[in-house]
Every structure is written in C-alpha cells, then in structure tokens.
Design an enzyme around this catalytic site. Structure first.
Site, PDB file in Angstrom:
ATOM      1  CB  ALA A   8     -39.190 -38.124  11.642  1.00  0.00           C
ATOM      2  N   GLY A  10     -41.269 -37.317   6.413  1.00  0.00           N
ATOM      3  CA  GLY A  10     -41.158 -37.443   4.968  1.00  0.00           C
ATOM      4  C   GLY A  10     -41.127 -38.891   4.541  1.00  0.00           C
ATOM      5  CG  MET A  11     -41.083 -41.887   0.623  1.00  0.00           C
ATOM      6  SD  MET A  11     -41.123 -41.944  -1.177  1.00  0.00           S
ATOM      7  CE  MET A  11     -39.567 -41.178  -1.602  1.00  0.00           C
ATOM      8  CB  VAL A  12     -36.210 -40.803   3.190  1.00  0.00           C
ATOM      9  CG1 VAL A  12     -35.004 -41.490   3.826  1.00  0.00           C
ATOM     10  CG2 VAL A  12     -36.052 -40.774   1.681  1.00  0.00           C
ATOM     11  N   GLY A  13     -37.886 -40.668   5.844  1.00  0.00           N
ATOM     12  CA  GLY A  13     -37.945 -40.770   7.289  1.00  0.00           C
ATOM     13  C   GLY A  13     -38.945 -41.799   7.767  1.00  0.00           C
ATOM     14  CB  SER A 103     -30.620 -35.237  -4.620  1.00  0.00           C
ATOM     15  OG  SER A 103     -31.240 -35.434  -5.868  1.00  0.00           O
ATOM     16  CB  SER A 104     -28.580 -38.615  -8.550  1.00  0.00           C
ATOM     17  OG  SER A 104     -29.969 -38.661  -8.825  1.00  0.00           O
ATOM     18  CB  CYS A 105     -30.963 -33.392  -8.850  1.00  0.00           C
ATOM     19  SG  CYS A 105     -30.893 -32.479  -7.316  1.00  0.00           S
ATOM     20  CE1 TYR A 132     -34.094 -31.259  -2.651  1.00  0.00           C
ATOM     21  CE2 TYR A 132     -33.071 -32.441  -4.474  1.00  0.00           C
ATOM     22  CZ  TYR A 132     -33.607 -32.438  -3.204  1.00  0.00           C
ATOM     23  OH  TYR A 132     -33.652 -33.600  -2.464  1.00  0.00           O
ATOM     24  CE  LYS A 136     -31.164 -32.424  -0.632  1.00  0.00           C
ATOM     25  NZ  LYS A 136     -31.302 -32.891   0.767  1.00  0.00           N
ATOM     26  CG  ASN A 162     -34.908 -39.726  -9.733  1.00  0.00           C
ATOM     27  OD1 ASN A 162     -34.814 -38.609  -9.251  1.00  0.00           O
ATOM     28  ND2 ASN A 162     -34.553 -39.999 -10.982  1.00  0.00           N
ATOM     29  CG  LEU A 163     -35.260 -42.227  -3.154  1.00  0.00           C
ATOM     30  CD1 LEU A 163     -35.147 -41.599  -1.767  1.00  0.00           C
ATOM     31  CD2 LEU A 163     -34.654 -43.628  -3.167  1.00  0.00           C
ATOM     32  CG  HIS A 176     -40.257 -37.799  -5.882  1.00  0.00           C
ATOM     33  ND1 HIS A 176     -40.527 -37.816  -4.535  1.00  0.00           N
ATOM     34  CD2 HIS A 176     -39.113 -37.093  -6.017  1.00  0.00           C
ATOM     35  CE1 HIS A 176     -39.587 -37.150  -3.881  1.00  0.00           C
ATOM     36  NE2 HIS A 176     -38.715 -36.704  -4.765  1.00  0.00           N
ATOM     37  NE  ARG A 206     -35.024 -37.939 -14.833  1.00  0.00           N
ATOM     38  CZ  ARG A 206     -34.480 -37.418 -15.912  1.00  0.00           C
ATOM     39  NH1 ARG A 206     -33.720 -38.173 -16.708  1.00  0.00           N
ATOM     40  NH2 ARG A 206     -34.686 -36.149 -16.232  1.00  0.00           N
TER      41      ARG A 206
END
Length: 308
Positions: A8, A10-13, A103-105, A132, A136, A162-163, A176, A206
């Site tokens: 929560a 983090g950036m996405v949270g 993640s797309s990685c 990482y 995932k 990527n975000l 990032h 990217r």
C-alpha cells in the site's frame, strides 16, 4: 468487497488508494510493520483475523537495472517469499479471489515482440533482472496451480508494462527509468550542466504506462474479474526508444543540453513491448499520453522533492 492491498505504500498501492474513494470497496492497507510478508506465520495470522474477500498483491522489491544487478539475492528471495506467503495464506484461509501483479520482465529475453501471455517460461530470462523475474514467474504459476486444484478459486495475474508516475521514487540508483531521468535532467538544468549521459546507444525500446492508469485498470478488473483471462498483459501496446524518453522529459523540464551515450553500460532487453490483444478484448484501454504523464510526474517531483 473487503480487499487486502499489499504494498500500500508503494507506487502502485498509493495510486490505487488515491482513487479508491471513487469505488465501492473497503481496503485493508497495512504497512510492512503491520503485515510482514516475509514472515509466513504472521501472514496467515493477519488473513485469518481480517478475513478479506479478495487480495490485491502489489508489494515487491522493485528498481531499475542498477538495483537489480547490485542486489540479485534480495530481488529473488524477498519477492519470492512475499508471493509464496501471501498466496498460500489466502488459499489456506479460503479467500476466493486474488489479483497478482507480475511484470513484463518475466518474458524471455529473445522472444519476438509484442510479447503475448503464452510466452511465459518459453525461453531464457534477461540476466540483468533475472532474480526478480524468477520470483514473478513463480507467483504467476502458483496462481495457475491453485486454480487447477480448486475450481472455486479465481487467482489471476496481470502483467503490467513498465510504470512511472506519482508516488514513485526519484533515486537515480534505485528507481525506475522515467523518474530517474526526470531527476537527472531537472538537476542538470538547475546546475547548468550542458551534457547528460545515457546508458548504451539509447535505441533500446521500452513501454511505460502512467501508474494511475494501472490503478484504474485494477478497479475495472475488480468489477469484471470472472471474465478476466488467467494471465493478462496491461500496457499501451506501443513503445519508444530510450532516446525518445530522454527527449520527452527534456521537453517537459525545459532542458536544452546535449546527450552523450555510454556504450560501456548495460541496456537490458533491446525491446519489451506487450501484446495488448487480450486487453482490448477485455474492454480496457489506457488514457494518459506520454507527455501528459511526464508532466504530472514532474509536477509531483517538484512538489514533493524540490520544496526547498
């Protein structure tokens, strides 16, 4: 629903919680001290106590190439344990719905772009963020296995590109790419630095999506969860070169210096573009353009980091 949101802070949270008042859900958003995802018994205890209807797993150790290369053990072990612990606890407690952020990685380094969801584990991973990616892949597969064993479970994975965006870190060594570039170029402008270095030749491509768009997708997914594919790419379906990102940030910041390429530095995968065919079929599309997203992110950076 009562939804447990990991990560929560983090950036996405934080982007999810920033728009949560627009939707009819109650969120549990514990800090890492309240819910230590690395401690399996405490994760089981937390879920048993709070009985969420659904889990959105957005927690993770994240960073760019430099961070991944510097601490591959942490990126593998911590992300692996977080995923295994929260998925196992939710399944054991009878939580029927789980949205896992991957993640797309985790797509193979030599796969043909655009990257479709069926390419997982179809080739060698990119070495610069392999730890990482392995973590995932494991969480993504575990969601599939849980669904195979129990048809009542809806444990699904989204695979964002990527975000960048509000609430991101702006640390040149650990963040990032876009927020790192924003800080790098802003500081160059303030200090009248005439030349900025770019790792590699700048031709690697990217795909970066504004994080608030991902947050809005998550709420769309919550309302249409049964219809969502098991694994789903979430991105733009279009990409740009590293040089183009540097130029776009320069345009927003107002930097007029030159770029110099450091060909001794690693660049990662030459291209990493998601296939958005299933996403379009699912009925969702992004709304924030690159220039608008960079402007909003730069405004956030100025307000949060440059108040002196």
């Amino acid at each position: 629903m009562k939804i447990l949101l990991t990560g929560a802070n983090g950036m996405v949270g934080q982007n999810v919680l920033a728009i949560a008042s627009d939707y009819q859900h109650d969120f549990l958003s514990p800090s890492s001290s309240e819910l230590n995802l690395l401690d399996a018994p405490s994760v089981h205890k937390y879920i048993d106590k709070h009985q969420p209807d659904m889990v959105v797993h957005a927690a993770g150790i994240v960073g760019g190439i430099q961070a991944n290369m510097a601490k591959p053990v942490k990126f593998l072990v911590d992300n692996m344990l977080m995923g295994l612990n929260i998925l196992t606890a939710a399944n054991d407690a009878g939580v029927t719905r789980f949205l896992n952020l991957s993640s797309s990685c985790m797509y193979p380094r030599d796969a043909v772009n655009p990257l479709s969801e069926d390419l997982i584990l179809k080739g060698e991973l990119e070495p610069t963020n392999e730890g990482y990616a392995l973590a995932k892949v494991t969480s993504t597969r575990l969601c599939e296995y849980i669904c195979q064993e129990n048809s009542i479970r809806l444990y699904k994975t989204i695979i964002p590109c990527n975000l960048y965006g509000r609430f991101d870190k702006f640390d040149p060594n650990h963040s990032h790419m876009i927020p790192a570039v924003i800080r790098k170029i802003d500081e160059a402008k303030r200090n009248n630095i005439a030349e900025i270095d770019i790792w590699g030749d700048g031709q690697a491509r990217r795909e970066f999506m504004y994080a608030e768009d991902l947050a809005e997708f998550i709420f769309y997914a919550l309302d249409n969860f049964a219809a969502m594919p098991q694994n789903l790419n979430v991105g733009l379906g279009t990409d740009y070169t590293i040089n183009e990102y540097y130029q776009a940030v320069s345009d927003v910041v107002g930097y007029t210096g030159e770029f110099k390429h450091d060909l001794s530095k690693p660049v990662g995968m030459r291209q990493k573009l998601i296939d958005d065919a299933k996403l379009k079929t699912f009925g969702w599309g992004y709304k924030t353009s690159l220039q608008a997203g960079i402007q909003k992110t730069y405004d956030f950076y100025l307000s949060e980091y440059c108040n002196d």
